[in-house]
Design an enzyme around this catalytic site. Structure first.
Site, short mmCIF file in Angstrom:
data_model
loop_
_atom_site.label_atom_id
_atom_site.label_comp_id
_atom_site.label_asym_id
_atom_site.label_seq_id
_atom_site.Cartn_x
_atom_site.Cartn_y
_atom_site.Cartn_z
N PRO A 2 -1.03 -66.96 -9.77
CA PRO A 2 -1.64 -68.00 -8.97
C PRO A 2 -3.16 -67.86 -8.98
O PRO A 2 -3.70 -66.77 -8.74
CB PRO A 2 -1.07 -67.75 -7.58
CG PRO A 2 0.23 -67.06 -7.84
CD PRO A 2 -0.01 -66.20 -9.04
N GLU A 3 -3.85 -68.95 -9.27
CA GLU A 3 -5.30 -68.93 -9.34
C GLU A 3 -5.87 -69.71 -8.16
O GLU A 3 -5.13 -70.11 -7.25
CB GLU A 3 -5.75 -69.48 -10.69
CG GLU A 3 -5.22 -68.66 -11.85
CD GLU A 3 -5.73 -69.12 -13.21
OE1 GLU A 3 -6.68 -69.90 -13.26
OE2 GLU A 3 -5.15 -68.69 -14.22
#
Length: 284
Positions: A2-3
């Protein structure tokens, strides 16, 4: 992993679901994440209201009266809203139960995530060792072409690796770095210190636009990622120009997209649009 867009989408979901509510219980099913979840947490925060839900880089900062939870989703983690009393799924590790039948669960198949505790009254939250050296937020006014150019001027690593390091700008992870470099027409292997002012201006704009596009579409359709409501994002189906498109034609010039490995991470780029041009050595 997840960014920034995924983490920001999660932050907004938690804020909508639970901010202003009192924590009734915290259930820890698996303590062994990247670092062990502190045993004291339920006793310390149960009965207190969730006052704030903020983000710094890829860290979620959940503020209660006694202090802050610092939460990282690791490689494949997510926090989603579930019905109170719902069956625990495999890899559900922690649950927070709030007023008004609101329940949030941390799901982390690889257990690379983290839940840490920062006591209010200790040194400022942003001076925590995990937060104090992070670069500027890419969607803030502090992030400018000059910030980017100044940050890379003495760095001989590739521009892609400089972006991933997070010391110049935070949250531009592997997916969005590849996409931003494509939009800016910059080869991912170019030495960071060779970035020109013109390229910095293009890259700055590309990073902002790429992240904004991802936020609007709810983040990436990572195999393990869902947002706080349990829905996957749709960035790839709408916007992705190079990521995971190896050997398919570039949408701009039709050159086949290439995949290389940099720092053990996959990089995707177009050899036609992103030519590697090295700066000529200075004379004298």
């Amino acid at each position: 992993m997840p960014e920034l867009p995924e983490v920001e989408t999660t932050r907004a979901g938690i804020e909508t679901a639970a901010k202003g509510q009192k924590l009734q219980a915290m259930l820890i099913r698996q303590r062994q994440l990247r670092w062990p979840v502190p045993d004291c947490l339920p006793q310390v925060i149960v009965g207190h209201t969730l006052n704030s839900v903020e983000r710094r880089g890829k860290y979620l900062l959940l503020g209660f009266d006694p202090g802050h939870l610092i939460v990282h989703l690791g490689m494949s983690g997510s926090i989603r809203s579930v019905e109170p009393g719902a069956l625990w799924r495999t890899h559900d590790h922690v649950e927070w139960l709030f007023d008004r039948n609101c329940s949030l669960r941390l799901h982390d198949p690889r257990r690379f995530g983290a839940i840490l505790w920062h006591v209010r009254g200790d040194k400022p939250l942003l001076e925590h060792p995990l937060l104090e050296r992070l670069g500027v937020e890419p969607l803030s006014q502090a992030f400018t072409p000059h910030t980017l150019l100044d940050g890379v001027k003495n760095r001989r690593v590739s521009i892609k690796q400089a972006l991933l390091a997070g010391h110049i700008v935070v949250g531009v992870g592997n997916i969005y770095a590849s996409e931003s470099l494509f939009r800016a027409r910059i080869h991912p292997q170019m030495p960071a210190c060779d970035l020109t002012r013109q390229q910095a201006t293009r890259l700055h704009a590309a990073i902002i636009q790429t992240l904004q596009d991802a936020l609007e579409s709810g983040g990436s359709t990572l195999r393990d990622y869902v947002n706080a409501t349990g829905e996957p994002g749709s960035y790839f189906t709408i916007h992705a120009a190079v990521y995971e498109r190896e050997n398919t034609p570039c949408r701009v010039c039709t050159t086949p997209i290439r995949r290389i490995v940099q720092g053990q991470r996959a990089t995707y780029f177009c050899p036609g649009c992103q030519r590697l041009r090295r700066r000529a050595p200075s004379r004298g």
